[in-house]
Design a protein around this motif. Structure first.
Motif, mmCIF file in Angstrom:
data_model
loop_
_atom_site.group_PDB
_atom_site.id
_atom_site.type_symbol
_atom_site.label_atom_id
_atom_site.label_comp_id
_atom_site.label_asym_id
_atom_site.label_seq_id
_atom_site.Cartn_x
_atom_site.Cartn_y
_atom_site.Cartn_z
ATOM 1 N N THR A 133 0.860 -1.185 0.000
ATOM 2 C CA THR A 133 0.000 0.000 0.000
ATOM 3 C C THR A 133 0.898 1.237 0.000
ATOM 4 O O THR A 133 2.030 1.200 0.470
ATOM 5 C CB THR A 133 -0.927 0.081 1.233
ATOM 6 N N THR A 134 0.354 2.342 -0.526
ATOM 7 C CA THR A 134 1.104 3.595 -0.469
ATOM 8 C C THR A 134 0.849 4.250 0.890
ATOM 9 O O THR A 134 0.026 3.788 1.666
ATOM 10 C CB THR A 134 0.659 4.560 -1.585
ATOM 11 N N GLU A 135 1.536 5.357 1.141
ATOM 12 C CA GLU A 135 1.381 6.025 2.430
ATOM 13 C C GLU A 135 -0.047 6.514 2.657
ATOM 14 O O GLU A 135 -0.499 6.596 3.791
ATOM 15 C CB GLU A 135 2.356 7.210 2.516
ATOM 16 N N MET A 136 -0.739 6.858 1.563
ATOM 17 C CA MET A 136 -2.117 7.346 1.681
ATOM 18 C C MET A 136 -3.129 6.191 1.644
ATOM 19 O O MET A 136 -4.334 6.417 1.539
ATOM 20 C CB MET A 136 -2.435 8.334 0.549
ATOM 21 N N TRP A 145 8.358 14.471 -1.267
ATOM 22 C CA TRP A 145 7.062 13.775 -1.310
ATOM 23 C C TRP A 145 5.919 14.795 -1.274
ATOM 24 O O TRP A 145 4.978 14.728 -2.056
ATOM 25 C CB TRP A 145 7.008 12.802 -0.121
ATOM 26 N N GLN A 146 6.048 15.752 -0.349
ATOM 27 C CA GLN A 146 5.020 16.803 -0.212
ATOM 28 C C GLN A 146 4.927 17.660 -1.469
ATOM 29 O O GLN A 146 3.846 18.001 -1.920
ATOM 30 C CB GLN A 146 5.407 17.736 0.929
ATOM 31 N N ARG A 182 3.337 15.669 -4.242
ATOM 32 C CA ARG A 182 1.899 15.473 -4.010
ATOM 33 C C ARG A 182 1.122 16.711 -4.422
ATOM 34 O O ARG A 182 0.121 16.625 -5.116
ATOM 35 C CB ARG A 182 1.648 15.141 -2.531
ATOM 36 N N GLU A 205 -1.473 17.292 -7.766
ATOM 37 C CA GLU A 205 -2.854 17.767 -7.584
ATOM 38 C C GLU A 205 -3.162 18.929 -8.516
ATOM 39 O O GLU A 205 -4.305 19.150 -8.874
ATOM 40 C CB GLU A 205 -3.059 18.268 -6.136
ATOM 41 N N GLU A 261 4.856 6.249 -4.963
ATOM 42 C CA GLU A 261 4.051 7.315 -4.358
ATOM 43 C C GLU A 261 3.616 8.322 -5.417
ATOM 44 O O GLU A 261 2.451 8.729 -5.453
ATOM 45 C CB GLU A 261 4.842 8.015 -3.249
ATOM 46 N N SER A 299 0.873 6.997 -7.514
ATOM 47 C CA SER A 299 -0.436 7.033 -6.838
ATOM 48 C C SER A 299 -0.997 8.455 -6.786
ATOM 49 O O SER A 299 -2.194 8.648 -6.916
ATOM 50 C CB SER A 299 -0.344 6.428 -5.442
ATOM 51 N N PHE A 300 -0.126 9.464 -6.633
ATOM 52 C CA PHE A 300 -0.620 10.858 -6.632
ATOM 53 C C PHE A 300 -1.239 11.206 -7.988
ATOM 54 O O PHE A 300 -2.273 11.860 -8.053
ATOM 55 C CB PHE A 300 0.529 11.862 -6.369
ATOM 56 N N ASN A 332 -4.500 9.190 -8.689
ATOM 57 C CA ASN A 332 -5.591 9.460 -7.769
ATOM 58 C C ASN A 332 -6.290 10.798 -8.001
ATOM 59 O O ASN A 332 -7.144 11.180 -7.231
ATOM 60 C CB ASN A 332 -5.027 9.405 -6.346
#
Ligand code: MN
Length: 299
Positions: free
Chosen positions: A51-54, A250-251, A254, A258, A291, A294-295, A298
């Motif tokens: 799984t990813t962190e989220m 990572w931040q 992300r 978005e 990660e 997934s960003f 998603n």
């Protein structure tokens, strides 16, 4: 062995294609073996949780691993042709694919960006974001015009790339000839220390504002692992202090995912032979890749 045990066949559902370029001939350092990184990063992914962190379940992500480009180490022009062909065959199977390239040294990014830009219909909307401790903006270096230290310059030389849609982030090891060129050409870059001066939100807003101003909506992202601090990513050729932490990058990624359309990305310059015995750097690369997938997925 594939990255996170993903399948190997592209179909209509496939969103991301992972592939390796096992090539470090154009690194200026003898001690690196980043050609081995694609395989190492695949191996490492076998030991990570699914799984990813989220909390995204990794097997549900629509990723395919199509293997490595067949490289002839010293034949530069031929390798560029091979990489372009390899990517075109991916797009011929599904043109909406988001390619994920694992190098190799940073020069591997050039044929990938070229393929993306050349095949892109609205070239005005195309942009390139490079995370790197270096500008890689020498006109010529080591073996000549093609080098991992000239890659940003070669990308800048592409007809659809300008100082409007190319941004380099995380720099902190800039040589005088590069500084001269980037001043003259007004190349945009954000030094790593700026992140700590102005903070995460303002820093990320600066990146977003840059591409908004240029109207670049579809952005290719290249990550040289040396943009991270060598204390957490020691397995690379140039260990330059003052880089981002994993969490900071990572931040940033992300928030970027978005707000902008990431059309492809790469992670380069991981050198397994310079890593710690616990493979911290390859591990970090595998995590960053999954990660970021997934960003993007998603949105
Ligand atoms: Mn670098």
């Amino acid at each position: 062995m594939t990255f996170f045990d993903f399948g190997e066949t592209i179909d209509n559902d496939t969103e991301f294609v992972f592939f390796g370029i096992p090539w470090n001939y154009l690194s200026s350092l003898e001690i690196v073996d980043s050609a081995k990184a694609p395989q190492k990063i695949r191996e490492i992914s076998e030991n990570l949780g699914l799984t990813t962190e989220m909390g995204i379940e990794i097997p549900k992500l629509k990723v395919v691993d199509v293997g490595n480009v067949a490289i002839e180490p010293t034949n530069i022009e031929n390798n560029i042709v091979k990489i372009v062909k390899f990517m075109k065959s991916i797009f011929s199977q599904n043109k909406r694919i988001i390619p994920i390239m694992v190098g190799g040294d940073h020069f591997c990014t050039y044929p990938v960006v070229k393929t993306m830009g050349d095949s892109f219909d609205k070239k005005s909307g195309f942009g390139v974001l490079i995370f790197d401790a270096h500008l890689d903006f020498y006109k010529s270096y080591d073996k000549g015009k093609y080098s991992h230290a000239t890659v940003s310059h070669r990308i800048f030389d592409l007809e659809y790339v300008s100082n409007n849609n190319l941004l380099i982030v995380g720099t902190r090891d800039i040589d005088v000839p590069e500084l001269d060129i980037t001043k003259k050409e007004q190349i945009a870059y954000l030094n790593a220390y700026t992140f700590h001066d102005i903070g995460f939100n303002s820093f990320t807003d600066k990146i977003l504002a840059f591409f908004e101003k240029s109207n670049a909506k579809d952005i290719y992202v290249s990550i040289d692992i040396d943009v991270l601090d060598p204390s957490i990513a020691p397995g690379t050729g140039y260990a330059i202090p003052g880089g981002f932490s994993y969490r900071e990058l990572w931040q940033i990624l992300r928030k970027l995912a978005e707000n902008i359309n990431i059309i492809g990305f790469d992670v380069v310059e991981v050198s397994p032979n310079l890593d710690l015995l616990n493979n911290i750097t390859s591990n970090l690369a595998a995590k960053l890749i999954i990660e970021l997938i997934s960003f993007i997925s998603n949105k």
